[in-house]
Design a protein around this motif. Structure first.
Motif, short mmCIF file in Angstrom:
data_model
loop_
_atom_site.label_atom_id
_atom_site.label_comp_id
_atom_site.label_asym_id
_atom_site.label_seq_id
_atom_site.Cartn_x
_atom_site.Cartn_y
_atom_site.Cartn_z
N ILE A 143 0.85 -1.20 0.00
CA ILE A 143 0.00 0.00 0.00
C ILE A 143 0.88 1.25 0.00
CG2 ILE A 143 -1.69 1.32 1.35
CD1 ILE A 143 -2.97 -1.37 2.09
N ALA A 144 1.98 1.19 0.76
CA ALA A 144 2.93 2.32 0.76
C ALA A 144 3.41 2.59 -0.67
CB ALA A 144 4.12 2.01 1.67
N GLN A 145 3.69 1.50 -1.38
CA GLN A 145 4.15 1.63 -2.77
C GLN A 145 3.10 2.35 -3.62
OE1 GLN A 145 5.55 -2.07 -4.51
NE2 GLN A 145 4.66 -1.43 -6.45
N ALA A 146 1.82 2.01 -3.38
CA ALA A 146 0.75 2.65 -4.15
C ALA A 146 0.60 4.13 -3.82
CB ALA A 146 -0.58 1.92 -3.89
N LEU A 147 1.10 4.53 -2.64
CA LEU A 147 0.94 5.94 -2.23
C LEU A 147 2.10 6.83 -2.67
CD1 LEU A 147 -0.46 5.39 1.38
CD2 LEU A 147 -1.73 5.97 -0.69
N ILE A 148 3.12 6.23 -3.29
CA ILE A 148 4.28 7.01 -3.74
C ILE A 148 3.81 8.12 -4.70
CG2 ILE A 148 6.36 6.93 -5.22
CD1 ILE A 148 6.95 4.18 -4.01
N GLY A 149 4.26 9.32 -4.42
CA GLY A 149 3.95 10.45 -5.31
C GLY A 149 2.56 11.02 -5.08
N GLN A 150 1.88 10.57 -4.03
CA GLN A 150 0.53 11.06 -3.70
C GLN A 150 -0.39 11.08 -4.92
OE1 GLN A 150 0.68 13.99 -0.42
NE2 GLN A 150 -0.90 15.05 -1.54
N PRO A 151 -0.68 9.90 -5.49
CA PRO A 151 -1.54 9.86 -6.69
C PRO A 151 -2.96 10.35 -6.39
CG PRO A 151 -1.12 7.65 -5.85
CD PRO A 151 -0.29 8.57 -5.02
N LYS A 152 -3.64 10.80 -7.43
CA LYS A 152 -5.01 11.31 -7.23
C LYS A 152 -6.01 10.17 -7.10
CE LYS A 152 -4.67 15.94 -8.61
NZ LYS A 152 -3.43 16.02 -9.33
N LEU A 153 -5.66 9.02 -7.72
CA LEU A 153 -6.56 7.87 -7.70
C LEU A 153 -5.78 6.62 -7.31
CD1 LEU A 153 -9.23 6.38 -8.46
CD2 LEU A 153 -8.38 6.29 -10.81
N VAL A 154 -6.26 5.91 -6.28
CA VAL A 154 -5.61 4.66 -5.87
C VAL A 154 -6.66 3.55 -5.86
CG1 VAL A 154 -4.43 3.43 -4.01
CG2 VAL A 154 -3.79 5.77 -4.52
N ALA A 177 -7.40 8.80 6.30
CA ALA A 177 -6.52 9.97 6.40
C ALA A 177 -6.07 10.45 5.02
CB ALA A 177 -5.31 9.63 7.27
N GLN A 178 -5.77 9.51 4.12
CA GLN A 178 -5.25 9.89 2.80
C GLN A 178 -6.36 10.37 1.86
OE1 GLN A 178 -1.86 10.01 2.15
NE2 GLN A 178 -1.98 9.68 4.35
N SER A 179 -7.63 10.13 2.25
CA SER A 179 -8.74 10.49 1.37
C SER A 179 -8.89 12.00 1.19
CB SER A 179 -10.06 9.93 1.91
OG SER A 179 -10.05 8.53 1.76
N VAL A 180 -8.17 12.76 1.99
CA VAL A 180 -8.21 14.22 1.86
C VAL A 180 -7.73 14.63 0.46
CG1 VAL A 180 -7.34 16.38 2.83
CG2 VAL A 180 -7.73 14.41 4.31
N HIS A 181 -6.70 13.92 -0.05
CA HIS A 181 -6.16 14.32 -1.36
C HIS A 181 -6.19 13.18 -2.39
CE1 HIS A 181 -2.83 12.42 0.58
NE2 HIS A 181 -2.79 13.37 1.48
N THR A 182 -6.57 11.98 -1.97
CA THR A 182 -6.56 10.84 -2.89
C THR A 182 -7.93 10.18 -2.89
OG1 THR A 182 -4.21 10.41 -2.53
CG2 THR A 182 -5.53 8.55 -3.28
N THR A 183 -8.44 9.83 -4.06
CA THR A 183 -9.71 9.09 -4.11
C THR A 183 -9.36 7.60 -4.21
OG1 THR A 183 -10.76 10.92 -5.23
CG2 THR A 183 -11.90 8.81 -5.33
N PHE A 184 -9.91 6.82 -3.31
CA PHE A 184 -9.66 5.37 -3.31
C PHE A 184 -10.88 4.66 -3.89
CE2 PHE A 184 -6.86 6.97 -0.05
CZ PHE A 184 -5.74 6.18 -0.14
N VAL A 185 -10.61 3.67 -4.74
CA VAL A 185 -11.67 2.74 -5.14
C VAL A 185 -11.25 1.40 -4.55
CG1 VAL A 185 -12.97 1.70 -7.03
CG2 VAL A 185 -12.10 4.03 -7.28
N ILE A 186 -12.12 0.84 -3.73
CA ILE A 186 -11.74 -0.35 -2.95
C ILE A 186 -12.63 -1.52 -3.30
CG2 ILE A 186 -11.44 -1.25 -0.62
CD1 ILE A 186 -11.37 1.74 0.29
N SER A 187 -12.00 -2.59 -3.76
CA SER A 187 -12.73 -3.82 -4.02
C SER A 187 -12.58 -4.72 -2.80
CB SER A 187 -12.15 -4.50 -5.25
OG SER A 187 -12.60 -5.81 -5.32
N SER A 188 -13.71 -5.20 -2.28
CA SER A 188 -13.63 -6.05 -1.10
C SER A 188 -14.90 -6.87 -0.97
CB SER A 188 -13.44 -5.16 0.14
OG SER A 188 -13.55 -5.92 1.31
N HIS A 189 -14.77 -8.00 -0.27
CA HIS A 189 -15.96 -8.79 0.05
C HIS A 189 -16.45 -8.46 1.46
CE1 HIS A 189 -15.76 -11.17 -3.57
NE2 HIS A 189 -14.48 -11.41 -3.35
N ASN A 190 -15.72 -7.59 2.14
CA ASN A 190 -16.05 -7.26 3.52
C ASN A 190 -16.97 -6.03 3.55
OD1 ASN A 190 -16.11 -6.45 6.18
ND2 ASN A 190 -13.96 -6.96 6.55
#
Ligand SMILES: Nc1ncnc2c1ncn2[C@@H]1O[C@H](COP(=O)(O)OP(=O)(O)OP(=O)(O)O)[C@@H](O)[C@H]1O
Length: 299
Positions: A143-154, A177-190
């Motif tokens: 997840i840290a790797q995905a946050l490199i460079g503060q992408p707009k979409l994760v 916390a990161q949703s302030v500047h990043t939009t997350f799309v989360i796939s989950s069964h939970n």
């Protein structure tokens, strides 16, 4: 401009139709959930959004660009379901490598890698190799790797699958916390987890976008979901149904009831419920305004 636009998107793998006529628009902001049974097409949709594969029909746009456009470099990141770290490189070395691939110079890449490691609470494992990490720690490094460079979409595919409750909670807090500047799309069964994190849910079923549900919708106040410790289900049902403001009562699962009532009843109805509980010495476990996501999707 919308963050993601999918227009009549279809994807076939040979004769297998994985996605069919999927259209939706997502604006930047609160995390969005992507839900669906196994094989529904969630990973395929993620792969299309990342530009790993191209649609067979229709078009996908991110900030108005095709997903693999160079204009989006550093703006989209993904945590694939089966993300693996390189066992031969230290955690820091592999994050630095990814940062460099995004255009950071050596010094910036190291600083950025340490920043994202601190975000996931793992600054102290920078010098370790992945085999010495637990499953939860490896996931947090990915997840840290995905946050490199503060992408707009994760895009996070099953970010907490297989994690213990403490690690899962840490990831939820990080996403919030990161949703302030990043939009997350989360796939989950939970679904319980998605309910805590997201405002909107896209529900895929057999390759079709079956529903788009708002978790905090305006109708939430028409329902109460109450989970009882112990009570006579039949008696509970008939006594609640006898209230004039109640439209329906459903025993959604063991000891859980979804009560639909007229909106104008307001808090008075809740007070009447508590009085009823006290009279019969029924103890409730939880009382939630609205319906659970599970009930919205599957009732
Ligand atoms: N490379 C491929 N070649 C052929 N069929 C594929 C390929 N990738 C996926 N499929 C098929 O497309 C459909 C959608 O698969 P996909 O992996 O997108 O679903 P999913 O919702 O992510 O499933 P899960 O929840 O199990 O991860 C499935 O029937 C799957 O077997």
């Amino acid at each position: 401009m919308s963050l993601i636009t999918c227009e009549s998107v279809g994807k076939s793998y040979g004769s297998k139709r994985a996605l069919n006529n999927v259209s939706f628009t997502i604006e930047a902001g609160a995390p969005i959930a992507l839900v669906g049974p196994n094989g529904a097409g969630k990973t395929t949709l993620f792969s299309l959004l990342c530009g790993y594969i191209s649609p067979t029909d229709g078009q996908v746009k991110i900030f108005g660009e095709r997903p693999n456009s160079t204009a989006l470099l550093g703006q989209i990141a993904a945590l694939p379901q089966d993300a693996r770290l390189d066992p031969n490189l230290t955690v820091l070395a592999q994050l630095v490598l990814f940062a460099q691939l995004q255009g950071f110079n050596n010094k910036q890449a190291k600083a950025e890698s340490l920043r994202v490691l601190a975000l996931v609470g793992l600054a102290d494992v920078a010098a370790q190799k992945p085999l010495s990490l637990s499953h939860g720690m490896s996931k947090r490094v990915s997840i840290a790797q995905a946050l490199i460079g503060q992408p707009k979409l994760v895009l996070l595919d099953e970010p907490t699958a297989g994690l213990d409750p403490a690690n899962a909670k840490a990831i939820r807090e990080l996403v919030t916390a990161q949703s302030v500047h990043t939009t997350f799309v989360i796939s989950s069964h939970n679904l319980d987890e998605l309910e805590k994190l997201c405002d909107k849910v896209l529900y895929l079923d057999q390759g079709e976008l079956n529903q788009s549900v708002s978790i905090k919708d305006a109708q939430a106040d028409d329902y109460l979901t109450v989970s009882m410790h112990d009570c006579d289900n039949e008696q509970f049902n008939s006594l609640i149904n006898a209230f004039p403001e109640v439209l329906s009562v459903k025993n959604s699962q063991h000891n859980e009831f979804v009560i639909q009532y007229t909106k104008h009843a307001g808090y008075q109805f809740e007070l009447k419920l508590f009085e009823l509980f006290a009279t019969h010495q029924w103890q409730y476990h939880t009382l939630q305004r609205g319906r659970t996501l599970e009930d919205k999707l599957f009732s």
